[in-house]
Design a protein around this motif. Structure first.
Motif, PDB file in Angstrom:
ATOM      1  N   LEU A 174      -6.160 -10.155  -3.821  1.00  0.00           N
ATOM      2  CA  LEU A 174      -5.027  -9.733  -4.642  1.00  0.00           C
ATOM      3  C   LEU A 174      -5.501  -8.827  -5.779  1.00  0.00           C
ATOM      4  O   LEU A 174      -4.860  -7.811  -6.092  1.00  0.00           O
ATOM      5  CB  LEU A 174      -4.317 -10.962  -5.211  1.00  0.00           C
ATOM      6  CG  LEU A 174      -3.075 -10.716  -6.067  1.00  0.00           C
ATOM      7  CD1 LEU A 174      -1.972 -10.059  -5.235  1.00  0.00           C
ATOM      8  CD2 LEU A 174      -2.574 -12.021  -6.672  1.00  0.00           C
ATOM      9  N   THR A 175      -6.631  -9.175  -6.392  1.00  0.00           N
ATOM     10  CA  THR A 175      -7.182  -8.361  -7.473  1.00  0.00           C
ATOM     11  C   THR A 175      -7.553  -6.965  -6.981  1.00  0.00           C
ATOM     12  O   THR A 175      -7.249  -5.962  -7.628  1.00  0.00           O
ATOM     13  CB  THR A 175      -8.428  -9.048  -8.072  1.00  0.00           C
ATOM     14  OG1 THR A 175      -8.056 -10.321  -8.601  1.00  0.00           O
ATOM     15  CG2 THR A 175      -9.032  -8.203  -9.177  1.00  0.00           C
ATOM     16  N   ALA A 176      -8.217  -6.901  -5.827  1.00  0.00           N
ATOM     17  CA  ALA A 176      -8.606  -5.600  -5.273  1.00  0.00           C
ATOM     18  C   ALA A 176      -7.377  -4.758  -4.941  1.00  0.00           C
ATOM     19  O   ALA A 176      -7.356  -3.545  -5.171  1.00  0.00           O
ATOM     20  CB  ALA A 176      -9.462  -5.801  -4.023  1.00  0.00           C
ATOM     21  N   SER A 177      -6.329  -5.409  -4.425  1.00  0.00           N
ATOM     22  CA  SER A 177      -5.107  -4.688  -4.076  1.00  0.00           C
ATOM     23  C   SER A 177      -4.431  -4.119  -5.328  1.00  0.00           C
ATOM     24  O   SER A 177      -4.003  -2.962  -5.356  1.00  0.00           O
ATOM     25  CB  SER A 177      -4.144  -5.621  -3.334  1.00  0.00           C
ATOM     26  OG  SER A 177      -4.729  -6.120  -2.142  1.00  0.00           O
ATOM     27  N   TRP A 178      -4.357  -4.927  -6.380  1.00  0.00           N
ATOM     28  CA  TRP A 178      -3.748  -4.452  -7.612  1.00  0.00           C
ATOM     29  C   TRP A 178      -4.624  -3.419  -8.315  1.00  0.00           C
ATOM     30  O   TRP A 178      -4.122  -2.559  -9.054  1.00  0.00           O
ATOM     31  CB  TRP A 178      -3.451  -5.624  -8.540  1.00  0.00           C
ATOM     32  CG  TRP A 178      -2.102  -6.207  -8.264  1.00  0.00           C
ATOM     33  CD1 TRP A 178      -1.816  -7.325  -7.551  1.00  0.00           C
ATOM     34  CD2 TRP A 178      -0.843  -5.653  -8.661  1.00  0.00           C
ATOM     35  NE1 TRP A 178      -0.457  -7.519  -7.473  1.00  0.00           N
ATOM     36  CE2 TRP A 178       0.167  -6.505  -8.153  1.00  0.00           C
ATOM     37  CE3 TRP A 178      -0.467  -4.538  -9.386  1.00  0.00           C
ATOM     38  CZ2 TRP A 178       1.522  -6.262  -8.358  1.00  0.00           C
ATOM     39  CZ3 TRP A 178       0.881  -4.298  -9.593  1.00  0.00           C
ATOM     40  CH2 TRP A 178       1.860  -5.150  -9.081  1.00  0.00           C
ATOM     41  N   ALA A 179      -5.938  -3.494  -8.082  1.00  0.00           N
ATOM     42  CA  ALA A 179      -6.816  -2.462  -8.637  1.00  0.00           C
ATOM     43  C   ALA A 179      -6.475  -1.099  -8.034  1.00  0.00           C
ATOM     44  O   ALA A 179      -6.545  -0.063  -8.716  1.00  0.00           O
ATOM     45  CB  ALA A 179      -8.281  -2.806  -8.364  1.00  0.00           C
ATOM     46  N   ALA A 180      -6.096  -1.084  -6.756  1.00  0.00           N
ATOM     47  CA  ALA A 180      -5.675   0.169  -6.128  1.00  0.00           C
ATOM     48  C   ALA A 180      -4.382   0.682  -6.775  1.00  0.00           C
ATOM     49  O   ALA A 180      -4.231   1.886  -7.041  1.00  0.00           O
ATOM     50  CB  ALA A 180      -5.476  -0.036  -4.625  1.00  0.00           C
ATOM     51  N   LEU A 228     -12.185  -4.415   1.298  1.00  0.00           N
ATOM     52  CA  LEU A 228     -11.094  -5.203   1.876  1.00  0.00           C
ATOM     53  C   LEU A 228     -11.397  -5.771   3.262  1.00  0.00           C
ATOM     54  O   LEU A 228     -10.900  -6.859   3.596  1.00  0.00           O
ATOM     55  CB  LEU A 228      -9.813  -4.367   1.919  1.00  0.00           C
ATOM     56  CG  LEU A 228      -9.092  -4.197   0.576  1.00  0.00           C
ATOM     57  CD1 LEU A 228      -7.927  -3.224   0.693  1.00  0.00           C
ATOM     58  CD2 LEU A 228      -8.593  -5.550   0.056  1.00  0.00           C
ATOM     59  N   PRO A 229     -12.181  -5.098   4.139  1.00  0.00           N
ATOM     60  CA  PRO A 229     -12.469  -5.704   5.446  1.00  0.00           C
ATOM     61  C   PRO A 229     -13.147  -7.063   5.368  1.00  0.00           C
ATOM     62  O   PRO A 229     -13.092  -7.846   6.322  1.00  0.00           O
ATOM     63  CB  PRO A 229     -13.385  -4.664   6.110  1.00  0.00           C
ATOM     64  CG  PRO A 229     -12.962  -3.375   5.508  1.00  0.00           C
ATOM     65  CD  PRO A 229     -12.637  -3.699   4.079  1.00  0.00           C
ATOM     66  N   ALA A 462       0.818  -1.942   2.950  1.00  0.00           N
ATOM     67  CA  ALA A 462      -0.592  -1.711   3.283  1.00  0.00           C
ATOM     68  C   ALA A 462      -1.485  -2.809   2.738  1.00  0.00           C
ATOM     69  O   ALA A 462      -2.552  -3.077   3.289  1.00  0.00           O
ATOM     70  CB  ALA A 462      -1.047  -0.356   2.736  1.00  0.00           C
ATOM     71  N   MET A 463      -1.039  -3.459   1.656  1.00  0.00           N
ATOM     72  CA  MET A 463      -1.804  -4.554   1.037  1.00  0.00           C
ATOM     73  C   MET A 463      -0.859  -5.739   0.883  1.00  0.00           C
ATOM     74  O   MET A 463      -0.185  -5.881  -0.144  1.00  0.00           O
ATOM     75  CB  MET A 463      -2.361  -4.094  -0.316  1.00  0.00           C
ATOM     76  CG  MET A 463      -3.337  -2.939  -0.200  1.00  0.00           C
ATOM     77  SD  MET A 463      -3.823  -2.222  -1.796  1.00  0.00           S
ATOM     78  CE  MET A 463      -2.290  -1.406  -2.293  1.00  0.00           C
ATOM     79  N   PRO A 464      -0.786  -6.610   1.894  1.00  0.00           N
ATOM     80  CA  PRO A 464       0.256  -7.650   1.954  1.00  0.00           C
ATOM     81  C   PRO A 464       0.326  -8.556   0.728  1.00  0.00           C
ATOM     82  O   PRO A 464       1.422  -8.868   0.267  1.00  0.00           O
ATOM     83  CB  PRO A 464      -0.131  -8.451   3.203  1.00  0.00           C
ATOM     84  CG  PRO A 464      -0.897  -7.486   4.050  1.00  0.00           C
ATOM     85  CD  PRO A 464      -1.634  -6.606   3.098  1.00  0.00           C
ATOM     86  N   LEU A 465      -0.800  -8.984   0.199  1.00  0.00           N
ATOM     87  CA  LEU A 465      -0.754  -9.868  -0.965  1.00  0.00           C
ATOM     88  C   LEU A 465      -0.153  -9.163  -2.171  1.00  0.00           C
ATOM     89  O   LEU A 465       0.593  -9.771  -2.956  1.00  0.00           O
ATOM     90  CB  LEU A 465      -2.160 -10.386  -1.291  1.00  0.00           C
ATOM     91  CG  LEU A 465      -2.717 -11.442  -0.339  1.00  0.00           C
ATOM     92  CD1 LEU A 465      -4.077 -11.920  -0.812  1.00  0.00           C
ATOM     93  CD2 LEU A 465      -1.772 -12.631  -0.207  1.00  0.00           C
ATOM     94  N   ALA A 466      -0.469  -7.886  -2.337  1.00  0.00           N
ATOM     95  CA  ALA A 466       0.142  -7.114  -3.423  1.00  0.00           C
ATOM     96  C   ALA A 466       1.641  -6.983  -3.197  1.00  0.00           C
ATOM     97  O   ALA A 466       2.439  -7.088  -4.145  1.00  0.00           O
ATOM     98  CB  ALA A 466      -0.504  -5.739  -3.512  1.00  0.00           C
ATOM     99  N   GLY A 467       2.049  -6.777  -1.961  1.00  0.00           N
ATOM    100  CA  GLY A 467       3.474  -6.665  -1.660  1.00  0.00           C
ATOM    101  C   GLY A 467       4.233  -7.940  -1.982  1.00  0.00           C
ATOM    102  O   GLY A 467       5.324  -7.906  -2.561  1.00  0.00           O
TER     103      GLY A 467
END
Length: 492
Positions: A174-180, A228-229, A462-467
């Motif tokens: 989630l942190t990586a997704s929000w960093a994007a 992310l992988p 593209a980033m489900p947890l962020a969505g």
């Protein structure tokens, strides 16, 4: 990369004349600034942790070669001959009779020791293996390392899952997704209101924050995408896409798999990341050895060293030397690991990994009795997506292009830490006393707000947890914050 200043000052206006002519554009600016502010507020602590642990982990090879130099390196005369690998493994078995031999990594040259990996029960919860190092010239055990207790393993687990298993993994994803999202919104804010040069104080800090963020944005997005992988949810979905599009592991129909034993994939053969197969080969289904009647009924030998020459799991199996010889004949490059067969139907798994050049990766599965290559999987068999992931992993770990790659990755980590600190300082300096959180004001144009929310949701696909988190934030804002006056004043 935001311009964290209160809406009540003229500093918030990127271009007053332009904004009078284009009010919707100014509303978009304010809305994205608001999302950027709250995103930074939510993920800054974990984002800093990601950057710190990631920066440290870049130096894992150099650090461990230094700390374990007495175990990993040996000194022998040029004329000295190596002791057979089976005898080296026997020495390990005598030193640790309670353990199960999992794999053997032969020395890459005459200056390095042999590493025997044990699946020890006391290895710890994260990497339950112990690496035992053997002098290949006299067969003596040099010492061992509990892989679950090393400094770099703790850093790896902090970086990947906060030492908290699945829950920690989801938080880091989630942190990586929000960093994007932070990066994309910050780029827009920088582009709309590029700070002028020569300013000091708060404006100078703001200029530094925005300029550095824009400068490293490409590298930061690359680190996020290549990290992310490894995550649980996003990585699993990517593996499914690769499998569905036939970009990854070959079908089990391509080689013989016994229906008498449960199917397993290559990532289940070892829990030690240093001896595992490459990411692209993790979901390759492990084939089975074609044992004859004389080998049946020896399940009790599974995972232990026995058989001929002390290196097989059933009578009549190949020796480790023979498996290594086949690997070299098949030109598995560089340093490789031989994972022993698990039971009489198991196979020898040869894993050749190269972070510096993923094209040199190779995974072989050998029949433990005949030595036949049951499956061979490497760069020529990787699909486009698998190749991109492997290249990305090499870049993420700072090894693909040597020192320049490492320095760029380290510089990006340091920039993230600097931007996080500067963002907090800017907010602290401008926060209102007793008047709320100090967030950018909510845009008044509902169309712009809905449009930005839609953009966030598209990113969330593209980033489900962020969505999912965006939906929760929107629901909380609409159902609670807007309807309760004190909360509305506090959050802006």
């Amino acid at each position: 990369m935001s311009e964290d200043r209160p809406d009540t000052t003229s500093e918030t206006e990127p271009d007053r004349g332009t904004d009078r002519a284009r009010p919707s554009r100014n509303q978009l600016y304010k809305t994205l600034w608001r999302w950027h502010f709250y995103a930074g507020l939510l993920v800054t602590p974990l984002l800093v942790l990601l950057a710190v642990t990631g920066g440290i982990y870049l130096f894992k090879p150099a650090y461990e070669n230094w700390v374990y130099e007495d175990l990993r390196t040996v000194h022998a005369a040029r004329s000295a001959e190596m002791v057979p690998l089976a005898e080296q493994v026997d020495a390990v078995r005598k030193a640790k009779p309670e353990a199960t031999v999992q794999s053997v990594t032969p020395p890459s040259d005459r200056e390095h020791s042999t590493m025997v990996t044990l699946a020890a029960d006391g290895g710890g919860p994260w990497a339950p293996t112990v690496s035992v190092y053997v002098n290949p010239y006299d067969g003596k055990v040099l010492g061992s390392v509990d892989n679950a207790k090393t400094f770099m393993q703790k850093i790896r687990e902090l970086h990947g899952n906060l030492l908290s298993g699945t829950i920690g993994d989801r938080l880091m994803e989630l942190t990586a997704s929000w960093a994007a999202i932070l990066t994309f919104t910050g780029l827009y804010l920088w582009w709309r209101a590029r700070p002028r040069r020569g300013r000091t104080g708060r404006r100078g800090l703001r200029r530094w924050h925005a300029t550095v963020g824009a400068a490293v944005s490409v590298f930061l997005l690359l680190l996020i995408a290549t990290g992310l992988p490894w995550t649980g949810l996003w990585g699993q979905q990517l593996q499914k896409v690769i499998t569905a599009t036939k970009q990854g592991a070959p079908s089990a129909a391509d080689y013989k798999v016994s229906s008498k034993i449960p199917a397993t994939t290559a990532d289940r053969l070892t829990s030690n990341p240093d001896t595992s197969v490459p990411w692209a080969a993790e979901k390759v289904q492990v084939p089975t050895s074609q044992a004859g009647g004389e080998h049946a009924g020896h399940e009790g030998h599974a995972g232990r060293v026995g058989g001929h020459g002390g290196s097989g799991v059933a009578p009549g199996s190949l020796s480790i030397e023979q498996a290594v010889s086949i690997a070299r004949r098949e030109r598995v490059p560089g340093t490789f690991t031989v994972t022993l067969p698990q039971g009489p139907r198991g196979v020898y798994t040869i894993s050749g990994k190269s972070e510096a050049d993923p094209a040199k990766q190779r995974s072989l599965f050998l029949d433990q009795y005949s030595g036949k290559v049951l499956a061979s999987y490497g760069w020529p068999q990787y699909g486009l997506l698998s190749r991109l992931v492997e290249e990305g992993i090499a870049l993420h770990q700072g090894e693909r292009f040597g020192l320049p790659n490492l320095l760029v990755a380290l510089g990006t980590c340091l920039a993230v830490i600097g931007m996080a600190i500067s963002g907090v300082v800017m907010w602290w300096r401008r926060r209102p006393t007793g008047k709320g959180l100090g967030a950018p004001r909510r845009a008044q144009d509902a169309r712009v707000t809905r449009g930005v929310a839609l953009i966030m949701l598209i990113l969330g696909v593209a980033m489900p947890l962020a969505g999912i988190s965006v939906l929760l934030i929107l629901a909380l804002d609409w159902l609670v914050i807007r309807r309760i006056a004190p909360l509305r004043r506090f959050f802006g």
